[in-house]
Structures are given as structure tokens and as C-alpha cells.
Design a protein around this motif. Structure first.
Motif, PDB file in Angstrom:
ATOM      1  N   GLY A  41     -35.688  -3.771 -87.327  1.00  0.00           N
ATOM      2  CA  GLY A  41     -34.757  -2.616 -87.784  1.00  0.00           C
ATOM      3  C   GLY A  41     -34.837  -1.453 -86.531  1.00  0.00           C
ATOM      4  O   GLY A  41     -33.763  -0.996 -86.420  1.00  0.00           O
ATOM      5  N   GLY A  42     -36.062  -1.072 -86.374  1.00  0.00           N
ATOM      6  CA  GLY A  42     -36.143  -0.059 -85.195  1.00  0.00           C
ATOM      7  C   GLY A  42     -35.475  -0.441 -83.896  1.00  0.00           C
ATOM      8  O   GLY A  42     -35.029   0.467 -83.309  1.00  0.00           O
ATOM      9  N   VAL A  43     -35.632  -1.737 -83.573  1.00  0.00           N
ATOM     10  CA  VAL A  43     -34.999  -2.163 -82.266  1.00  0.00           C
ATOM     11  C   VAL A  43     -33.676  -1.908 -82.364  1.00  0.00           C
ATOM     12  O   VAL A  43     -33.075  -1.527 -81.430  1.00  0.00           O
ATOM     13  CB  VAL A  43     -35.373  -3.579 -81.980  1.00  0.00           C
ATOM     14  CG1 VAL A  43     -34.818  -4.028 -81.049  1.00  0.00           C
ATOM     15  CG2 VAL A  43     -37.115  -3.688 -81.558  1.00  0.00           C
ATOM     16  N   ILE A  44     -33.191  -2.412 -83.495  1.00  0.00           N
ATOM     17  CA  ILE A  44     -31.639  -2.480 -83.604  1.00  0.00           C
ATOM     18  C   ILE A  44     -30.869  -1.011 -83.489  1.00  0.00           C
ATOM     19  O   ILE A  44     -30.060  -0.645 -82.802  1.00  0.00           O
ATOM     20  CB  ILE A  44     -31.258  -2.900 -85.009  1.00  0.00           C
ATOM     21  CG1 ILE A  44     -31.393  -4.548 -85.166  1.00  0.00           C
ATOM     22  CG2 ILE A  44     -29.660  -2.610 -85.277  1.00  0.00           C
ATOM     23  CD1 ILE A  44     -31.126  -5.078 -86.430  1.00  0.00           C
ATOM     24  N   LEU A  45     -31.645  -0.124 -84.280  1.00  0.00           N
ATOM     25  CA  LEU A  45     -31.393   1.419 -84.093  1.00  0.00           C
ATOM     26  C   LEU A  45     -31.594   2.054 -82.930  1.00  0.00           C
ATOM     27  O   LEU A  45     -30.855   2.796 -82.307  1.00  0.00           O
ATOM     28  CB  LEU A  45     -32.288   2.297 -85.277  1.00  0.00           C
ATOM     29  CG  LEU A  45     -32.037   1.828 -86.613  1.00  0.00           C
ATOM     30  CD1 LEU A  45     -32.804   2.637 -87.650  1.00  0.00           C
ATOM     31  CD2 LEU A  45     -30.268   2.233 -87.054  1.00  0.00           C
ATOM     32  N   ARG A  46     -32.643   1.446 -82.058  1.00  0.00           N
ATOM     33  CA  ARG A  46     -33.032   1.894 -80.710  1.00  0.00           C
ATOM     34  C   ARG A  46     -31.954   1.709 -79.894  1.00  0.00           C
ATOM     35  O   ARG A  46     -31.721   2.183 -78.901  1.00  0.00           O
ATOM     36  CB  ARG A  46     -34.333   1.119 -80.521  1.00  0.00           C
ATOM     37  CG  ARG A  46     -34.847   1.759 -79.114  1.00  0.00           C
ATOM     38  CD  ARG A  46     -35.523   3.240 -78.963  1.00  0.00           C
ATOM     39  NE  ARG A  46     -36.278   3.346 -77.896  1.00  0.00           N
ATOM     40  CZ  ARG A  46     -35.700   3.706 -76.821  1.00  0.00           C
ATOM     41  NH1 ARG A  46     -34.413   3.888 -76.651  1.00  0.00           N
ATOM     42  NH2 ARG A  46     -36.566   4.038 -75.892  1.00  0.00           N
ATOM     43  N   GLN A  47     -31.063   0.606 -79.997  1.00  0.00           N
ATOM     44  CA  GLN A  47     -30.129   0.173 -79.159  1.00  0.00           C
ATOM     45  C   GLN A  47     -28.787   0.942 -79.755  1.00  0.00           C
ATOM     46  O   GLN A  47     -27.564   0.310 -79.229  1.00  0.00           O
ATOM     47  CB  GLN A  47     -29.781  -1.194 -79.157  1.00  0.00           C
ATOM     48  CG  GLN A  47     -30.956  -1.907 -78.415  1.00  0.00           C
ATOM     49  CD  GLN A  47     -30.939  -3.454 -78.631  1.00  0.00           C
ATOM     50  OE1 GLN A  47     -30.208  -3.939 -79.625  1.00  0.00           O
ATOM     51  NE2 GLN A  47     -31.509  -4.226 -77.406  1.00  0.00           N
ATOM     52  N   ILE A 109     -41.260  -5.941 -79.706  1.00  0.00           N
ATOM     53  CA  ILE A 109     -39.954  -6.690 -79.792  1.00  0.00           C
ATOM     54  C   ILE A 109     -38.865  -5.936 -78.919  1.00  0.00           C
ATOM     55  O   ILE A 109     -38.324  -6.857 -78.272  1.00  0.00           O
ATOM     56  CB  ILE A 109     -39.599  -6.473 -81.387  1.00  0.00           C
ATOM     57  CG1 ILE A 109     -40.596  -7.171 -82.410  1.00  0.00           C
ATOM     58  CG2 ILE A 109     -38.110  -7.276 -81.390  1.00  0.00           C
ATOM     59  CD1 ILE A 109     -40.179  -6.824 -83.694  1.00  0.00           C
ATOM     60  N   ARG A 110     -38.696  -4.818 -78.577  1.00  0.00           N
ATOM     61  CA  ARG A 110     -37.948  -4.193 -77.691  1.00  0.00           C
ATOM     62  C   ARG A 110     -38.263  -4.590 -76.279  1.00  0.00           C
ATOM     63  O   ARG A 110     -37.257  -4.905 -75.643  1.00  0.00           O
ATOM     64  CB  ARG A 110     -38.009  -2.832 -77.736  1.00  0.00           C
ATOM     65  CG  ARG A 110     -37.001  -1.962 -76.700  1.00  0.00           C
ATOM     66  CD  ARG A 110     -37.181  -0.489 -77.262  1.00  0.00           C
ATOM     67  NE  ARG A 110     -38.204   0.069 -76.476  1.00  0.00           N
ATOM     68  CZ  ARG A 110     -38.348   0.535 -75.284  1.00  0.00           C
ATOM     69  NH1 ARG A 110     -37.134   0.594 -74.786  1.00  0.00           N
ATOM     70  NH2 ARG A 110     -39.536   1.090 -74.778  1.00  0.00           N
ATOM     71  N   GLY A 111     -39.546  -4.872 -75.873  1.00  0.00           N
ATOM     72  CA  GLY A 111     -39.707  -5.413 -74.589  1.00  0.00           C
ATOM     73  C   GLY A 111     -39.391  -6.859 -74.582  1.00  0.00           C
ATOM     74  O   GLY A 111     -38.791  -7.368 -73.573  1.00  0.00           O
TER      75      GLY A 111
END
Length: 222
Positions: A41-47, A109-111
Motif C-alpha cells: 500500500g505504501g509503494v502504491i501511495l508513494r507513486q 518493495i519500492r526498490g
């Protein structure tokens, strides 16, 4: 000074220690599942194109990664009740583990997501896939394959971090061992046994991760 080993208190408390191992596994697995949800969820929001959401995720990651886990679990257990939010020790430990692990999972995960070329994403969209399908099938799955060793290493660390939950008397291995030690004063015997238990727990978790690695990612994890 002579010291005579006596494992009798440990043997007497062995059933409680074994049940406590199950408690440790429960905390670890539930914390990992929550961490994965927070990480994805954090990666989705980060993008997100919405800057406040991106900054919110960045702030969350920096806050969690730069504060001690003990302070985080104390904040949830002792400070939140002042705001009317009261939780038992076990839910508190799971939430704290999930939040802590989630902050690290976001960056891991972002990496992996950033390692996927934009060309693959554009190709998926050109084939008529929805953005959610592109993220799940073209971005997330290959990214998980890349980051799986790093993610599982972090989760092994998270498993060992469950011992800090003893500070709020959550039911887990360290908490139970402290009670046995305080009753028997056999510190060496108790913590020697607990050390062996944690080694076994870590080995079991590694075997579980290796199974999923071979089953879903088609390569062995040692």
C-alpha cells in the motif's frame, strides 16, 4: 565460585516455553502479513500523483526507521490509551511489528518496483490491461522475485524482534522465559534454552521462506 547447572526449572516449564514459541510464531506471522499490506500500500501511495500522499509515506518511513521499536510499541500501548484507544498486549505487539516491518518493506518493495523498466509497463497498457493488472502482473510479481531474499531477511529480523514485546507482557518466548527465570533464578539455564529455541525458530522460518521461494519463484533460497 562454583556454579552447578540445574535444568529442572526449564524442564518443568518446558510446556509453557513450547506454547510461548507458538505465541512468537503467531506474532511474527501476523506482523509479517500486516507489514506486507503496509509495504505494498505504501509503494502504491508513494507513486501517487498527489504530492501530500507521497510526502505522508516518506514521513512515515523516516519516522519508523529512525526511532527505536521499543519506543514505538510503548507509544501504542501506553500513549494511545490517553486518546481513548486501548489495546491488549498481543494486538499491540502485532500492530507495532506490522508498522515497523511495513516501513522497511516499503523501501525494499519500492526498490524492486523501480527495477522494472517503464517499457514493460507501457507494453502492458498497450495490451489493454488495467493499471491495477499492470501493477499486479507486470510490476509487482517480477519485483517480488528480485527482492524476495532481502524481504525475507527483514522478516527473519522481525521474527527476532518479537522478543521486545515482552516489555508489555505479550505472550511470547522471552516473556515466558523471564517469568521462569524470576521464579527459579536459573538465568544461565533458562536463557541458554531460549537461545536454542530462537535458533530453531529462525531456522524454521528460513525453511518456510525457502519453500515459498522454490514453489512460487522457481529458485532455491539458502
Amino acid at each position: 565460585m562454583n556454579y552447578t547447572l540445574d535444568f529442572t526449572p526449564v524442564l518443568d516449564g518446558l510446556p509453557n516455553l513450547l506454547w510461548a514459541c507458538l505465541g512468537t510464531f503467531t506474532l511474527a506471522i501476523c506482523g509479517m502479513l500486516l507489514a506486507i499490506v503496509i509495504g505494498i500500500g505504501g509503494v502504491i501511495l508513494r507513486q501517487s500523483q498527489f504530492k501530500p500522499l507521497r510526502w505522508l509515506v516518506i514521513g512515515f518511513v523516516e519516522l519508523i526507521r529512525n526511532t527505536p521499536f521499543l519506543v514505538q510499541i510503548f507509544f501504542i500501548y501506553f500513549a494511545l490509551p490517553l486518546a481513548g484507544i486501548r489495546l491488549d498486549p498481543t494486538p499491540t505487539a502485532i500492530i507495532a511489528l506490522g508498522i515497523n516491518g511495513g516501513a522497511y518493506a516499503i523501501e525494499i518493495i519500492r526498490g524492486g518496483v523501480q527495477s522494472i523498466s517503464k517499457g514493460q509497463t507501457e507494453a502492458g497498457l498497450a495490451l489493454g490491461l488495467h493499471k491495477a493488472q499492470v501493477f499486479r502482473l507486470i510490476i509487482l510479481k517480477p519485483a517480488l522475485r528480485t527482492i524476495y531474499p532481502s524481504l525475507t531477511s527483514q522478516f527473519i529480523l522481525l521474527t527476532l524482534t518479537t522478543s521486545i514485546a515482552s516489555a508489555i507482557s505479550a505472550y511470547e518466548l522471552t516473556s515466558v522465559s523471564q517469568r521462569i527465570e524470576s521464579d527459579s533464578f536459573r538465568s544461565f539455564e533458562v536463557y541458554f534454552t531460549v537461545t536454542a529455541f530462537y535458533l530453531v525458530i529462525s531456522w524454521v522460518m528460513m525453511r518456510i521462506f525457502a519453500f515459498f521461494s522454490a514453489r512460487y519463484f522457481s529458485y532455491p533460497l539458502r
